[in-house]
Design an enzyme around this catalytic site. Structure first.
Site, PDB file in Angstrom:
ATOM      1  N   GLU A 200     -48.368  38.613  25.015  1.00 24.20           N
ATOM      2  CA  GLU A 200     -47.447  38.879  23.913  1.00 24.20           C
ATOM      3  C   GLU A 200     -46.413  38.117  24.126  1.00 24.20           C
ATOM      4  OE1 GLU A 200     -47.572  43.057  23.108  1.00 24.20           O
ATOM      5  OE2 GLU A 200     -49.718  43.359  23.494  1.00 24.20           O
TER       6      GLU A 200
ATOM      7  N   HIS B 152     -42.865  40.452  27.403  1.00 26.33           N
ATOM      8  CA  HIS B 152     -41.870  40.426  26.449  1.00 26.33           C
ATOM      9  C   HIS B 152     -40.527  40.636  27.393  1.00 26.33           C
ATOM     10  CE1 HIS B 152     -44.310  41.685  23.085  1.00 26.33           C
ATOM     11  NE2 HIS B 152     -44.915  42.621  24.169  1.00 26.33           N
TER      12      HIS B 152
ATOM     13  N   ASP C  57     -42.740  36.871  24.110  1.00 27.91           N
ATOM     14  CA  ASP C  57     -41.447  36.557  23.397  1.00 27.91           C
ATOM     15  C   ASP C  57     -40.255  36.689  24.183  1.00 27.91           C
ATOM     16  OD1 ASP C  57     -41.552  39.367  23.334  1.00 27.91           O
ATOM     17  OD2 ASP C  57     -42.208  39.544  21.200  1.00 27.91           O
TER      18      ASP C  57
ATOM     19  N   ASN D 187     -53.969  45.708  29.700  1.00 31.98           N
ATOM     20  CA  ASN D 187     -52.753  45.014  29.350  1.00 31.98           C
ATOM     21  C   ASN D 187     -51.633  45.890  29.281  1.00 31.98           C
ATOM     22  OD1 ASN D 187     -52.017  42.516  27.607  1.00 31.98           O
ATOM     23  ND2 ASN D 187     -51.522  44.283  26.028  1.00 31.98           N
TER      24      ASN D 187
ATOM     25  N   GLU E  42     -51.190  49.554  28.211  1.00 34.09           N
ATOM     26  CA  GLU E  42     -49.861  50.318  28.611  1.00 34.09           C
ATOM     27  C   GLU E  42     -50.267  51.834  28.973  1.00 34.09           C
ATOM     28  OE1 GLU E  42     -47.465  50.413  24.709  1.00 34.09           O
ATOM     29  OE2 GLU E  42     -47.241  48.227  25.055  1.00 34.09           O
TER      30      GLU E  42
HETATM   31  C1  XIL Z   1     -46.540  45.904  17.862  1.00 36.81           C
HETATM   32  C2  XIL Z   1     -46.360  45.058  16.498  1.00 36.81           C
HETATM   33  O1  XIL Z   1     -45.988  43.884  16.374  1.00 36.81           O
HETATM   34  C3  XIL Z   1     -45.740  45.858  15.551  1.00 36.81           C
HETATM   35  O2  XIL Z   1     -45.977  45.276  14.065  1.00 36.81           O
HETATM   36  C4  XIL Z   1     -46.148  47.386  15.356  1.00 36.81           C
HETATM   37  O3  XIL Z   1     -45.159  47.974  14.569  1.00 36.81           O
HETATM   38  C5  XIL Z   1     -45.819  48.237  16.779  1.00 36.81           C
HETATM   39  O4  XIL Z   1     -46.768  47.343  17.677  1.00 36.81           O
HETATM   40  N1  XIL Z   1     -47.105  46.060  22.833  1.00 36.81           N
HETATM   41  C6  XIL Z   1     -48.159  45.807  22.178  1.00 36.81           C
HETATM   42  C7  XIL Z   1     -48.386  45.585  20.681  1.00 36.81           C
HETATM   43  O5  XIL Z   1     -49.269  46.277  22.855  1.00 36.81           O
HETATM   44  O6  XIL Z   1     -49.451  46.065  20.363  1.00 36.81           O
HETATM   45  C8  XIL Z   1     -47.033  45.936  20.095  1.00 36.81           C
HETATM   46  O7  XIL Z   1     -47.246  45.360  18.699  1.00 36.81           O
HETATM   47  C9  XIL Z   1     -45.846  45.461  20.916  1.00 36.81           C
HETATM   48  C10 XIL Z   1     -45.686  45.828  22.121  1.00 36.81           C
END
Ligand code: XIL
Length: 297
Positions: A233, A204, A235, A167, A127
């Site tokens: 990731e 996401h 969802d 990422n 990020e």
């Molecule tokens: C999130 C976790 O799922 C949570 O438990 C934590 O509080 C915050 O981080 N992008 C990412 C992940 O790269 O590491 C994040 O994970 C979600 C967004």
């Protein structure tokens, strides 16, 4: 019937999930994980604050617990993450300039030495871009624009066997400025020989909007730079079947898309739990989106 991992493996891909250490005592979670998934990511346990809480004092118990369970159950592991603006060790907050740069390098060296030869991928940097396509401002960015390439060069030297990934989120839509910013950095790294092997698209998806129709164009455009791509990731708000089907199809249509990871397994595992964004419900039953993904693999 088949499973997500068996279906993904037919085309040489993986199907992954993310888990926290607390899930190691959740038999409902473990049963599905073992049956359906062949790649695992730690949700928090390999992040900088978890692995180096105090300068030079590394802590691997939680990450190792997840790693060991996954490997004992035939899975590979994605490392997540080494350098990020969030979830930093508290001591990074009192450092800047060359001292923070050195701390980042020592962090990468310390964590990667521990996991050397063990992981399939590392999200080396997470990020680092803003929505407008420029670099996100952060304490790491303030150490100089070259911090990302220094992180990747450090990582390659620390473990030549693991694939090194950049990422990020909101880089799925090819017409989005942030996507172009990341693309231009990867192209520049490849042109100058900065070691990078893969781009992770967090995926996401929110808000009932349909899948960006150019998502596959984004994946194939990154792949054309000679990097693997992965959905790291995934969802989706309310687990909309059309979006899950579309993101799976986009990956399947791009040979360098190596796999898909969902950020949790059941809705009760999700950081977006109120949106019910995953493939299994709170009773561990597969949802319609599960079938949509399975049929698209
Ligand atoms: C999130 C976790 O799922 C949570 O438990 C934590 O509080 C915050 O981080 N992008 C990412 C992940 O790269 O590491 C994040 O994970 C979600 C967004």
């Amino acid at each position: 019937g088949t499973t997500l991992k068996a279906a993904a493996e037919r085309s040489g891909r993986y199907f992954g999930a993310a888990m926290g250490r607390d899930r190691l005592s959740d038999s409902g979670f473990l049963t599905i994980a073992n049956r359906e998934f062949d790649m695992m990511t730690a949700v928090n346990e390999m992040k900088p604050d978890a692995t180096e809480p105090n300068q030079g004092q590394f802590s691997f118990a939680a990450g190792d617990a997840i790693y060991n369970w996954a490997v004992q159950h035939g899975m590979r592991v994605r490392g997540h993450t080494l350098a990020w603006h969030a979830q930093q060790p508290r001591f990074w907050g009192s450092l800047s300039g060359s001292a923070l740069r050195s701390a980042m390098i020592e962090h990468i060296n310390g964590v990667m030495a521990h996991y050397r030869g063990k992981l399939a991928y590392w999200d080396v940097v997470n990020e680092a871009f803003a929505e407008n396509g420029s670099r996100r401002s952060s304490n790491l960015q303030s150490t100089g624009n070259d911090w990302i390439e220094v992180a990747f060069r450090t990582a390659r030297a620390a473990d030549p066997s693991v694939k090194l990934c950049y990422n990020d989120y909101n880089i799925e839509n090819w017409s989005y400025a942030k996507t172009q910013g990341v693309y231009n950095m990867i192209r520049d790294f490849k042109a100058r020989g900065v070691p990078i092997d893969c781009v992770g698209l967090q995926t996401h998806f929110t808000g009932g909007s349909s899948l960006p129709s150019n998502f596959q164009t984004t994946l194939s455009s990154f792949a054309a730079l000679d990097v693997d791509v992965a959905l790291t990731e995934a969802d989706v708000t309310n687990a909309a079947t059309n979006q899950y089907q579309g993101l799976t199809q986009a990956c399947m249509n791009v040979p360098r898309c190596v796999g898909i990871t969902t950020w949790g397994i059941r809705d009760s595992d999700s950081w977006r739990g109120s949106e019910n964004p995953l493939l299994f419900d709170r009773n561990s039953n597969p949802k319609a989106a599960y079938s949509a993904v399975l049929n698209a693999l």
